[in-house]
Design a protein around this motif. Structure first.
Motif, PDB file in Angstrom:
ATOM      1  N   LEU A 181       0.805  -1.215   0.000  1.00 35.95           N
ATOM      2  CA  LEU A 181       0.000   0.000   0.000  1.00 35.95           C
ATOM      3  C   LEU A 181       0.843   1.271   0.000  1.00 35.95           C
ATOM      4  O   LEU A 181       0.334   2.357  -0.277  1.00 35.95           O
ATOM      5  N   SER A 182       2.135   1.142   0.304  1.00 34.00           N
ATOM      6  CA  SER A 182       2.979   2.329   0.404  1.00 34.00           C
ATOM      7  C   SER A 182       4.060   2.424  -0.669  1.00 34.00           C
ATOM      8  O   SER A 182       4.655   3.494  -0.843  1.00 34.00           O
ATOM      9  N   ASP A 183       4.331   1.349  -1.408  1.00 33.28           N
ATOM     10  CA  ASP A 183       5.407   1.356  -2.399  1.00 33.28           C
ATOM     11  C   ASP A 183       4.848   1.648  -3.791  1.00 33.28           C
ATOM     12  O   ASP A 183       3.936   0.965  -4.267  1.00 33.28           O
ATOM     13  N   LYS A 184       5.394   2.658  -4.452  1.00 34.54           N
ATOM     14  CA  LYS A 184       4.867   3.094  -5.746  1.00 34.54           C
ATOM     15  C   LYS A 184       5.002   2.022  -6.824  1.00 34.54           C
ATOM     16  O   LYS A 184       4.266   2.040  -7.817  1.00 34.54           O
ATOM     17  N   ARG A 185       5.928   1.064  -6.648  1.00 40.60           N
ATOM     18  CA  ARG A 185       6.063  -0.016  -7.626  1.00 40.60           C
ATOM     19  C   ARG A 185       4.814  -0.887  -7.682  1.00 40.60           C
ATOM     20  O   ARG A 185       4.551  -1.553  -8.688  1.00 40.60           O
ATOM     21  N   ALA A 186       4.067  -0.907  -6.601  1.00 43.81           N
ATOM     22  CA  ALA A 186       2.872  -1.740  -6.542  1.00 43.81           C
ATOM     23  C   ALA A 186       1.605  -0.969  -6.902  1.00 43.81           C
ATOM     24  O   ALA A 186       0.506  -1.520  -6.809  1.00 43.81           O
ATOM     25  N   ASN A 187       1.756   0.284  -7.312  1.00 43.97           N
ATOM     26  CA  ASN A 187       0.588   1.076  -7.721  1.00 43.97           C
ATOM     27  C   ASN A 187      -0.195   0.360  -8.822  1.00 43.97           C
ATOM     28  O   ASN A 187       0.383  -0.240  -9.725  1.00 43.97           O
ATOM     29  N   PHE A 188      -1.504   0.445  -8.750  1.00 46.32           N
ATOM     30  CA  PHE A 188      -2.414  -0.119  -9.759  1.00 46.32           C
ATOM     31  C   PHE A 188      -2.383  -1.651  -9.774  1.00 46.32           C
ATOM     32  O   PHE A 188      -2.846  -2.269 -10.734  1.00 46.32           O
ATOM     33  N   MET A 189      -1.835  -2.256  -8.737  1.00 44.49           N
ATOM     34  CA  MET A 189      -1.869  -3.711  -8.597  1.00 44.49           C
ATOM     35  C   MET A 189      -2.686  -4.062  -7.360  1.00 44.49           C
ATOM     36  O   MET A 189      -2.687  -3.324  -6.377  1.00 44.49           O
TER      37      MET A 189
END
Length: 364
Positions: A181-189
């Motif tokens: 929920l906090s790491d931008k690499r996981a955005n939209f996943m």
């Protein structure tokens, strides 16, 4: 025919430590829909429905076996100083999974998802529409087929040293993911129980909370599996997950804590998701260099003969802040192959037919 008509989707053996004097007779609750406290409510009427699991005696017996194992484990662990051993950890992980899958809220979400999918693609309603009882049976099949899905997670117990108690709810087994929920690499996943950074929360009593966690992503200092919690802000953040995740009721032991429950509700209500799932749609746009390109659209834009993709995304609760004990490892490990599988744990790579996974550091 099942021997018990009144079947609990949150069992009485689980609620017992939260009941008045631990006697398993009455419990205090706060109903979110009515914003009202109900004191000394009979436990036998909480989180139950007539034949919730149907009338299959084998299924009922299997569930009762898991509950008995959990009850005996809790009886041991609530004794001060008891070391958390491998057997305790296995039982706690398996009970969390069963509890996560089988509540009325979880089964209602599954039924809504299935039924909306059928309406989206204009399928015959009889081919897609399922009831909550159907969803219960599907949840139990999922549990039987994949009860080891969380066995690779580490387990610790938080010991509440404050005057503010842990609370529980009618949907107490919470799945969340601080790193995701906090790491931008996981955005939209989206994430699930197989994901890197998974966190599984379950209050065991007003003084003890269980956390199963990805040891490759988080570092949690403990002694024999126990973590003391001395800051009331940390207790609040644990409790926020219960209020944000519950269907309708928060349960607590002592009615004198009603005012603190009111304060928790005022500070937390805004983080409760309006919906617990989201549907994303995409239609074929064009083909380039042998690859098909799809364009994201709203549901209303879908046409009868569209070549379309459908993506279901769960929406998980997130506290306003995380307990300070849950620290992300800078030199830990998450794994991805740049597909919609997202970031998963190392133990889950071998279950995938797709390859090409590489390691990344969660703290970078």
């Amino acid at each position: 025919m099942a021997t018990n008509k009144n079947q609990h989707f949150v069992p009485r053996c689980y609620l017992k430590p939260f009941t008045l004097d631990g006697e398993n007779k009455v419990i205090n609750l706060f109903n979110i829909d009515r914003e009202r406290h109900i004191h000394f409510a009979p436990v036998k009427h909480q989180c139950s429905r007539d034949y919730f699991y149907g009338d299959n005696p084998q299924l009922e017996s299997a569930i009762q076996f898991v509950e008995r194992s959990y009850a005996s484990t809790i009886k041991e662990l609530l004794v001060d100083g008891k070391k958390l051993n491998a057997k305790h950890k296995t039982i706690l992980r398996r009970f969390w999974l069963l509890q996560h899958l089988r509540t009325e809220a979880a089964c209602k979400r599954a039924a809504e998802m299935n039924n909306e999918m059928g309406s989206t693609f204009r399928a015959e309603i009889k081919d897609f529409k399922i009831s909550i009882k159907d969803a219960v049976e599907m949840a139990m099949m999922t549990y039987a087929d994949s009860m080891d899905i969380v066995d690779d997670l580490k387990v610790c117990l938080f010991k509440n040293k404050t005057r503010t108690p842990f609370v529980t709810s009618d949907d107490p087994a919470v799945l969340s993911n601080k790193w995701h929920l906090s790491d931008k690499r996981a955005n939209f996943m989206s994430f699930g129980m197989h994901s890197a950074g998974a966190l599984l929360f379950l209050p065991l009593s007003p003084k003890v909370l269980c956390l199963c966690y990805d040891g490759d992503v988080y570092s949690i200092g403990h002694t024999n599996g126990w973590v003391p919690v001395k800051n009331e802000r940390d207790i609040k953040h644990f409790n926020q997950l219960q209020l944000a995740n519950c269907m309708a009721n928060i349960y607590y032991q002592d009615k004198d804590h009603s005012s603190s429950i009111n304060k928790l509700y005022e500070e937390t209500f805004h983080i409760r998701p309006e919906r617990r799932h989201r549907f994303n749609y995409a239609v074929f746009d064009y083909e380039e260099n042998g690859y098909e390109r799809y364009r994201v659209v709203e549901k209303e834009e879908l046409q009868e003969n569209d070549n379309a993709l459908f993506h279901y995304e769960s929406i998980h609760p997130e506290p306003t802040n995380w307990p300070q004990h849950i620290k992300v490892r800078r030199n830990g490990a998450v794994y991805t192959n740049d597909t919609r599988v997202g970031y998963i744990r190392y133990e889950k790579i071998k279950e995938r037919t797709s390859g090409g996974f590489r390691r990344e550091r969660p703290g970078v």
